[in-house]
Scaffold this motif. Structure first.
Motif, PDB file in Angstrom:
ATOM      1  N   CYS A 121       0.831  -1.205   0.000  1.00  0.00           N
ATOM      2  CA  CYS A 121       0.000   0.000   0.000  1.00  0.00           C
ATOM      3  C   CYS A 121       0.870   1.260   0.000  1.00  0.00           C
ATOM      4  O   CYS A 121       1.940   1.303   0.598  1.00  0.00           O
ATOM      5  CB  CYS A 121      -0.909  -0.020   1.227  1.00  0.00           C
ATOM      6  N   LEU A 122       0.376   2.295  -0.676  1.00  0.00           N
ATOM      7  CA  LEU A 122       1.137   3.538  -0.805  1.00  0.00           C
ATOM      8  C   LEU A 122       0.748   4.570   0.254  1.00  0.00           C
ATOM      9  O   LEU A 122       1.329   5.647   0.316  1.00  0.00           O
ATOM     10  CB  LEU A 122       0.913   4.126  -2.205  1.00  0.00           C
ATOM     11  N   ALA A 123      -0.240   4.246   1.080  1.00  0.00           N
ATOM     12  CA  ALA A 123      -0.694   5.204   2.101  1.00  0.00           C
ATOM     13  C   ALA A 123       0.242   5.172   3.311  1.00  0.00           C
ATOM     14  O   ALA A 123       1.127   4.327   3.404  1.00  0.00           O
ATOM     15  CB  ALA A 123      -2.117   4.864   2.531  1.00  0.00           C
TER      16      ALA A 123
ATOM     17  N   CYS B 158      -5.078   0.777   2.593  1.00  0.00           N
ATOM     18  CA  CYS B 158      -6.054   1.866   2.547  1.00  0.00           C
ATOM     19  C   CYS B 158      -7.244   1.521   1.657  1.00  0.00           C
ATOM     20  O   CYS B 158      -8.339   2.033   1.837  1.00  0.00           O
ATOM     21  CB  CYS B 158      -5.384   3.143   2.061  1.00  0.00           C
ATOM     22  N   GLY B 159      -7.028   0.651   0.669  1.00  0.00           N
ATOM     23  CA  GLY B 159      -8.136   0.260  -0.203  1.00  0.00           C
ATOM     24  C   GLY B 159      -8.389   1.228  -1.343  1.00  0.00           C
ATOM     25  O   GLY B 159      -9.209   0.949  -2.212  1.00  0.00           O
ATOM     26  N   VAL B 160      -7.715   2.384  -1.344  1.00  0.00           N
ATOM     27  CA  VAL B 160      -8.004   3.381  -2.381  1.00  0.00           C
ATOM     28  C   VAL B 160      -6.789   3.823  -3.196  1.00  0.00           C
ATOM     29  O   VAL B 160      -6.950   4.405  -4.270  1.00  0.00           O
ATOM     30  CB  VAL B 160      -8.709   4.630  -1.783  1.00  0.00           C
ATOM     31  N   CYS B 161      -5.581   3.563  -2.712  1.00  0.00           N
ATOM     32  CA  CYS B 161      -4.412   3.975  -3.506  1.00  0.00           C
ATOM     33  C   CYS B 161      -4.349   3.105  -4.771  1.00  0.00           C
ATOM     34  O   CYS B 161      -5.071   2.116  -4.887  1.00  0.00           O
ATOM     35  CB  CYS B 161      -3.128   3.846  -2.688  1.00  0.00           C
TER      36      CYS B 161
ATOM     37  N   CYS C 149      -3.596  -0.632  -3.979  1.00  0.00           N
ATOM     38  CA  CYS C 149      -4.743  -1.324  -3.354  1.00  0.00           C
ATOM     39  C   CYS C 149      -5.855  -1.554  -4.375  1.00  0.00           C
ATOM     40  O   CYS C 149      -6.460  -2.620  -4.428  1.00  0.00           O
ATOM     41  CB  CYS C 149      -5.297  -0.505  -2.189  1.00  0.00           C
TER      42      CYS C 149
HETATM   43 ZN   LIG Z   1      -3.422   1.481  -0.350  1.00  0.00          ZN
END
Ligand SMILES: [Zn+2]
Length: 379
Positions: free
Chosen positions: A56-58, A65-68, A71
């Motif tokens: 993950c990049l967050a 995060c589920g949104v990067c 993810c």
């Molecule tokens: Zn992420």
């Protein structure tokens, strides 16, 4: 960016999560894990989220995060460094992992879509499934390509027990010494079916049956189930979230139809028809089938408690007329009293399920089941 790590969505597995979070925190990731536990308790989702968290990049505390972008690709099974194997029919995979045949590709994509949209449902392939040697060969080939974009390459092998000895042996060396920055996660409902040589090369992580209260809360929060139904379902789902969702979705099946038939015969007091149907179906239902039939019956009985006071919460709404008729036959006016009776019935059925697992005579159970239903309608 969202405010919480997706790990918060995994309920009732604090012990397993603690081990994994610690591994991430200490950057001490095993090269292979074995996630084991009964069906429908979050093994696959946790495997996916774990792989996502590692890439993950967050900020650390929000991973995954589920949104990067990383993810996002994981959640759609499109990340180039996610290798996801699951049992399939023979898809006639090319050495490059391609599926040439349109029909086969449709099935393969159907499985993935189901996994994304309605993971609690079973996807049925048109023929026998297993983890195939061609899939493992392709996985090994991909892992040997050194260029990759993610921090970790993630291999998830779902239902790894569905691998024959030959395939398992072909996989051993890779499992023991995967290329650097590669994490292999095997999931299984039946760890005893795995070769000891596979098991010994993995760090085992046990996923426990989910607490009934946790299951009830998931049903109420995420599936708009009424608290009364959630309570019944959570008691008979054996700790499997997947199974509980299955039940409240009231999916039509032959076993549900059989359960309905039994309800009808009991309501009509048609003992003869019931005993005839028992004789006719002597070999038809095995222990697992019977357990499922009993669970569906519990759902119907639970609906009897809702049909008057909370019709909109009835699970088997397609059987509304029957439920109204059946409720009218039960000589109880007080709704709290009926709720108690229904729960007593469910607890008794729970006991029957235990007995079935303990190899009690199935005929006897089916006779008692009918007797108890009869009693409910004619207190
Ligand atoms: Zn992420």
């Amino acid at each position: 960016m969202q405010e919480q790590s997706l790990f918060h969505k995994i309920k009732g597995q604090s012990r397993a999560l603690k081990i994994l979070l610690q591994a991430i925190e200490n950057e001490h990731i095993a090269h292979a894990y074995l996630f084991h536990g009964i069906e429908g308790v979050g093994k696959f989702t946790t495997a996916l989220y774990f792989g996502m968290a590692l890439n993950c990049l967050a900020n650390k505390e929000f991973r995954p995060c589920g949104v990067c972008s990383s993810c996002h690709k994981f959640l759609h099974f499109e990340h180039p460094d996610l290798i996801y194997l699951f049992p399939t029919p023979n898809l006639q995979l090319t050495p490059d992992g391609e599926i040439k045949n349109d029909e086969y590709r449709k099935e393969y994509e159907g499985y993935l879509r189901n996994k994304i949209e309605t993971p609690w449902e079973d996807y049925r392939f048109s023929s026998n499934i297993m983890i195939r040697k061609e899939s493992i060969s392709w996985l090994i080939k991909r892992l040997n390509i050194t260029s990759y974009e993610a921090r970790y390459r993630i291999c998830i092998i779902e239902d790894a027990d569905l691998m024959n000895v030959e395939t398992a042996n072909a996989f051993l060396k890779t499992l023991e010494e995967p290329p650097e920055s590669t994490v292999i996660i095997l999931t299984t409902n039946n760890p005893s079916q795995l070769l000891p040589t596979i098991v010994s090369r993995c760090q085992p992580i046990h996923f426990q049956p989910v607490d009934p209260n946790v299951i009830a809360q998931i049903l109420i929060d995420d599936f708009s189930t009424s608290p009364r139904t959630a309570r019944i379902v959570s008691q008979i789902a054996d700790g499997s979230v997947k199974y509980a969702i299955h039940l409240v979705q009231g999916e039509s099946s032959k076993l549900r139809e059989r359960a309905f038939e039994i309800m009808q015969m009991a309501l009509e007091g048609n003992d003869l028809a019931y005993y005839r149907s028992l004789q006719a179906n002597l070999q038809k239902y095995n222990a697992e089938n019977l357990i499922e039939i009993i669970r569906y019956i519990c759902m119907f009985v639970g609906d009897l408690d809702l049909i008057e006071s909370a019709t909109e919460q009835v699970v088997n709404i397609d059987k509304k007329d029957f439920l109204i008729e059946a409720r009218a036959k039960i000589p109880i006016q007080d709704s709290a009293e009926l709720t108690d009776k229904v729960l007593d019935f469910v607890l008794l059925m729970q006991d029957y399920i235990r007995k079935i697992r303990g190899n009690v005579n199935l005929q006897l159970i089916q006779q008692n089941l009918y007797f108890q239903l009869n009693k409910l309608f004619r207190l």
